[in-house]
Design an enzyme around this catalytic site. Structure first.
Site, short mmCIF file in Angstrom:
data_model
loop_
_atom_site.label_atom_id
_atom_site.label_comp_id
_atom_site.label_asym_id
_atom_site.label_seq_id
_atom_site.Cartn_x
_atom_site.Cartn_y
_atom_site.Cartn_z
N TYR A 37 0.84 -1.19 0.00
CA TYR A 37 0.00 0.00 0.00
C TYR A 37 0.88 1.25 0.00
CZ TYR A 37 -3.65 3.28 1.51
OH TYR A 37 -4.53 4.33 1.59
N SER A 83 -33.48 14.26 16.90
CA SER A 83 -32.99 13.36 17.97
C SER A 83 -34.00 12.23 18.15
CB SER A 83 -32.78 14.15 19.25
OG SER A 83 -34.00 14.69 19.65
N GLU A 116 -30.50 -1.37 15.55
CA GLU A 116 -29.13 -0.91 15.31
C GLU A 116 -28.48 -0.49 16.62
OE1 GLU A 116 -29.62 2.36 12.61
OE2 GLU A 116 -30.63 1.12 11.12
N LYS A 118 -26.66 1.72 19.17
CA LYS A 118 -26.54 3.18 19.23
C LYS A 118 -25.11 3.52 19.62
CE LYS A 118 -28.93 7.21 21.13
NZ LYS A 118 -27.78 7.91 21.68
N ASP A 120 -21.85 5.42 20.55
CA ASP A 120 -21.68 6.59 21.39
C ASP A 120 -20.58 7.46 20.81
OD1 ASP A 120 -22.26 8.21 23.44
OD2 ASP A 120 -21.38 6.96 25.01
N ARG A 139 -23.89 17.81 13.80
CA ARG A 139 -25.33 17.98 13.94
C ARG A 139 -25.66 19.36 14.52
NH1 ARG A 139 -28.54 16.69 18.48
NH2 ARG A 139 -30.72 16.35 17.94
N TYR A 228 -26.10 5.51 9.39
CA TYR A 228 -27.39 4.96 9.77
C TYR A 228 -28.58 5.60 9.07
CZ TYR A 228 -26.88 8.77 13.19
OH TYR A 228 -26.64 9.96 13.78
N LYS A 293 -36.05 0.99 14.75
CA LYS A 293 -36.74 1.80 13.75
C LYS A 293 -37.76 0.94 13.03
CE LYS A 293 -32.47 4.34 12.96
NZ LYS A 293 -31.30 4.56 12.10
N LYS A 317 -32.07 2.87 26.03
CA LYS A 317 -30.75 3.15 26.60
C LYS A 317 -30.32 2.05 27.56
CE LYS A 317 -29.08 6.92 25.96
NZ LYS A 317 -29.53 8.29 26.19
N CYS A 411 1.96 2.53 57.63
CA CYS A 411 0.95 1.60 57.14
C CYS A 411 -0.31 1.71 58.01
CB CYS A 411 1.49 0.17 57.18
SG CYS A 411 0.23 -1.06 56.85
N CYS A 414 -0.41 -1.91 60.03
CA CYS A 414 0.60 -2.37 60.99
C CYS A 414 1.53 -1.26 61.47
CB CYS A 414 1.42 -3.51 60.38
SG CYS A 414 2.57 -2.96 59.11
N CYS A 429 4.03 -0.68 52.08
CA CYS A 429 4.24 -0.89 53.51
C CYS A 429 5.45 -1.80 53.65
CB CYS A 429 3.01 -1.54 54.12
SG CYS A 429 3.36 -2.46 55.63
N CYS A 435 2.64 -7.54 58.79
CA CYS A 435 1.47 -6.71 58.51
C CYS A 435 0.26 -7.62 58.27
CB CYS A 435 1.73 -5.84 57.29
SG CYS A 435 0.31 -4.87 56.78
S1 IVH Z 1 -31.21 7.60 13.89
C1 IVH Z 1 -34.34 10.62 13.09
N1 IVH Z 1 -29.58 5.58 14.31
O1 IVH Z 1 -28.33 8.96 18.55
C2 IVH Z 1 -33.42 9.61 13.63
N2 IVH Z 1 -29.23 7.59 15.54
O2 IVH Z 1 -30.74 11.06 19.61
C3 IVH Z 1 -32.08 10.15 13.90
N3 IVH Z 1 -27.27 7.52 17.01
O3 IVH Z 1 -27.25 12.00 18.00
C4 IVH Z 1 -31.10 9.26 14.43
N4 IVH Z 1 -26.63 5.47 16.50
O4 IVH Z 1 -26.20 10.43 16.34
C5 IVH Z 1 -29.91 6.84 14.64
N5 IVH Z 1 -28.21 3.74 14.54
C6 IVH Z 1 -28.51 4.99 14.86
C7 IVH Z 1 -27.76 5.74 15.79
C8 IVH Z 1 -28.16 7.04 16.12
C9 IVH Z 1 -26.36 6.56 17.23
C10 IVH Z 1 -27.25 8.84 17.68
C11 IVH Z 1 -27.44 9.98 16.72
C12 IVH Z 1 -28.14 11.05 17.51
C13 IVH Z 1 -28.71 10.31 18.66
C14 IVH Z 1 -30.22 10.36 18.58
#
Ligand code: IVH
Length: 677
Positions: A37, A83, A116, A118, A120, A139, A228, A293, A317, A411, A414, A429, A435
């Site tokens: 590469y 969100s 899916e 979520k 972080d 965002r 996503y 979803k 969550k 210590c 002891c 110690c 001890c």
């Molecule tokens: S869908 C309208 N899918 O979660 C739907 N969000 O509060 C919009 N996140 O900040 C989000 N994994 O970045 C969706 N598989 C996933 C996700 C995901 C993480 C985050 C997203 C957003 C927060 C949603």
């Protein structure tokens, strides 16, 4: 291929590098060695330098370009970035399902859901025009975000140009940028070595890395992106469901989450949640829940939105792994070798699924780094089986009267002097076996499963035996009588009999176990095994010279020094003598020249869950065959044994092309070597 035409060569290099990149960063399946590469990339850069008119913005050589920004520009999201509503339990999920069914007037058939993880990290939007990446944005507040184009271009799992064809003229792809756990550890280790600030968690590290005005800094951070959803789109249509839509994105070169699944009905959603929750810690990245979803876009449209969140999705969550609480006090624990560990006493807090009231502060350097004061509000993290830790201090809530942590000069158990040895982080110690804390820890170690394995002699009982003055050293275990045991609180006839029988059984042991059980500093199981193998008998080991000790695999000057101190100490030798007089015995073993062991010279790594053997036994068996067992995968690794849940180590092995076998294959190998498993 003929390389007569430099333009043709350049195009072929672009194509090749793009494909390799995709295989490596998106599919996690490298097909060429790094050297190949690198050579292609050097050749590309040479051609582009020679013919600047051919340089394209989407060339893989142009990931890190441009000058540091003064500030980020603003981006308006044509389609707002929304969100998600949250669910915290099965009831919330049932309510979600009820709302969906009511709105859709769909009472009978279960709904189909895309599940899916979520991730972080940080939500981002990527805009492609005619297949070329134009803009990357955060965002922000959902309506306007920051223009981070320069930075997203440095992330290798983000295509600069879409692959394949049939993509819309305008395509806005959304997803999460995150830092895998292994990358986070690597980054923090590097920061620690340089004495720089470390990041609290992978999410903060990802956010901090994206917020860099200088793209060269971002380029060095191990970031990844997983997609996503799609925002703006013009010119083509997409599949009619979420899951096939993601597959389409994948075909254009995006990374999508391999754990995603489609299920029927809300109960199956809950099962998916449960199974991923259990595997959470073995994933190579942090997730904070699961997003569910409604799979069908037509139904999504029918359901629509409420204020800022879609009705058709919900985020369930996980219990948080980090929480805030107050530091009430710092106490000091004394370990087996006298190491003094500061322990935070906390106002109890529910974190990572349990109530935590103690957390480790590791050592003095860590206390200095955190600059923690008693009374401070602190952030506590408990992830999986890892012991709870204080990861940071909320200094805004500190009052001037909060005192600093003072380390003891004596210590706490002891009263012996406390010293810090040169080059060590730990305070210790100096009381040794006078001890009580060290006595307890030494006895617990001696009796533990991988040492003399005294069944039924648990931690609580050891503490009781020492506190009642019945036992002060490991040798005195064998002087315990039924009568004395029965004098203990809560000790019945049956338990006493069982313990005495277990003590009797433990006397018949092996040389490696015996050496390990003595708890000599820095002499772990692997070293004990090497020593036993090398010297073959206790007498040969105990009378070995420094030079002879250093000949043993695994033994360097520090270990040799600790062994020397042990054999020079009359009290240690007295304990060994008493143990032998009590009847502890082992067969001497033949000294095996290292080369005759079947796995001599090899380095193995064991990762994931081994259902039959367990990881500890697997390691011990491999060591018995002469292999070294390491904790991390590197070019030196001979073979990786991977069980279910294997994460970053497995990925690394695959990236390096290291041999990987499963537990069944390991069992077969062990049996072939005559080991009974
Ligand atoms: S869908 C309208 N899918 O979660 C739907 N969000 O509060 C919009 N996140 O900040 C989000 N994994 O970045 C969706 N598989 C996933 C996700 C995901 C993480 C985050 C997203 C957003 C927060 C949603």
């Amino acid at each position: 291929m003929s390389v007569a035409d430099p333009l043709q060569e350049l195009e072929s290099l672009l194509e090749k590098l793009d494909t390799w990149n995709h295989q490596y960063y998106v599919l996690d399946q490298p097909t060429v060695p790094d050297s190949e590469y690198d050579r292609a990339m050097q050749r590309l850069v040479a051609l582009e330098t020679e013919h600047p008119q051919w340089l394209r913005a989407d060339s893989p050589s142009q990931r890190v370009g441009g000058q540091p920004l003064i500030q980020f520009g603003q981006v308006t999201h044509d389609v707002p970035m929304l969100s998600l509503d949250n669910a915290f339990n099965d009831q919330d999920m049932q309510n979600f399902n009820r709302r969906l069914l009511d709105r859709l007037a769909q009472f009978a058939a279960p709904l189909e859901f895309a599940c899916e993880p979520k991730l972080d990290g940080i939500a981002v939007s990527l805009l492609y025009r005619d297949g070329v990446l134009q803009r990357g944005a955060t965002r922000g507040d959902g309506a306007t975000g920051e223009d981070i184009t320069q930075n997203v271009r440095t992330i290798r799992s983000i295509p600069l140009r879409l692959r394949g064809n049939g993509y819309p003229e305008v395509l806005e792809v959304r997803g999460e940028i995150y830092m895998p756990k292994a990358g986070f550890d690597w980054l923090n280790n590097k920061a620690r070595q340089r004495g720089e600030k470390v990041f609290v968690n992978p999410r903060n590290a990802a956010a901090g890395s994206l917020r860099q005005l200088d793209p060269r800094v971002t380029a060095e951070r191990p970031l990844e992106m997983c997609c996503y959803s799609v925002g703006l789109m013009e010119g083509e249509s997409l599949p009619d469901r979420q899951a096939p839509m993601l597959e389409r994105l994948q075909s254009w070169g995006f990374r999508i989450n391999s754990e995603s699944a489609v299920v029927q009905g809300i109960d199956a959603c809950n099962d998916y949640y449960q199974s991923l929750f259990e595997r959470r810690d073995s994933l190579p990245y942090d997730i904070d829940g699961i997003v569910f979803k409604v799979n069908e876009f037509k139904l999504q449209e029918q359901l629509g939105f409420v204020s800022r969140a879609p009705r058709w999705a919900i985020a369930r969550k996980f219990p948080a792994q980090e929480e805030m609480t107050r530091l009430l006090d710092v106490e000091f624990q004394v370990g087996r070798t006298g190491v003094i560990t500061p322990v935070a006493r906390l106002e109890p807090v529910f974190v990572g699924g349990v109530t935590v009231s103690n957390a480790t502060l590791h050592n003095r350097d860590e206390v200095d780094r955190l600059d923690v004061r008693i009374g401070d509000t602190v952030i506590v993290r408990r992830a999986g089986d890892v012991i709870p830790q204080v990861v940071s201090v909320v200094t805004e809530q500190r009052l001037p009267r909060f005192p600093r942590v003072t380390f003891p000069k004596h210590c706490p158990i002891c009263q012996s002097a406390v010293e810090r040895e040169e080059g060590e982080a730990a305070l210790r110690c100096m009381g040794g076996l006078i001890c009580a804390a060290q006595q307890k820890a030494a006895i617990k170690h001696f009796a533990s499963r991988r040492a003399l394995n005294v069944e039924g002699l648990g931690d609580k009982l050891v503490e009781q035996l020492v506190e009642e003055g019945l036992v002060a050293s490991v040798a005195e275990l064998y002087t315990l009588s039924e009568e004395r045991l029965l004098s203990l609180d809560r000790m019945g006839q049956k338990s006493a009999d069982n313990l005495l029988a277990a003590l009797q059984d433990s006397k018949q042991t092996t040389l490696p176990r015996f050496i390990f059980a003595l708890g000599i500093r820095e002499v772990g199981e692997a070293t004990a095994l090497s020593l036993a193998r090398h010297f073959g008998s206790w007498a040969a080991l105990a009378t070995a010279s420094d030079r002879q000790l250093l000949e043993v695999d695994d033994v360097g000057p520090i270990v040799a020094d600790h062994l020397r101190q042990f054999f020079d100490s009359l009290s240690s030798l007295e304990v060994v003598k008493l143990l032998c007089e009590a009847g502890v015995n082992w067969p001497d073993i033949e000294c095996l020249p290292p080369q005759s062991q079947p796995l001599a010279g090899q380095t193995w790594v064991v990762t994931g869950k081994l259902e039959m053997l367990g990881r500890d036994d697997a390691k011990a068996h491999l060591q018995a065959l002469g292999a070294k067992v390491a904790g991390t995968v590197s070019v030196k690794t001979t073979c990786v044994v991977a069980g279910p849940g294997a994460g970053s180590k497995l990925a690394k092995a695959e990236a390096l092309g290291t041999e990987v076998i499963d537990e069944q294959a390991l069992l077969a190998l062990l049996r072939a070597e005559g080991i009974k498993v």
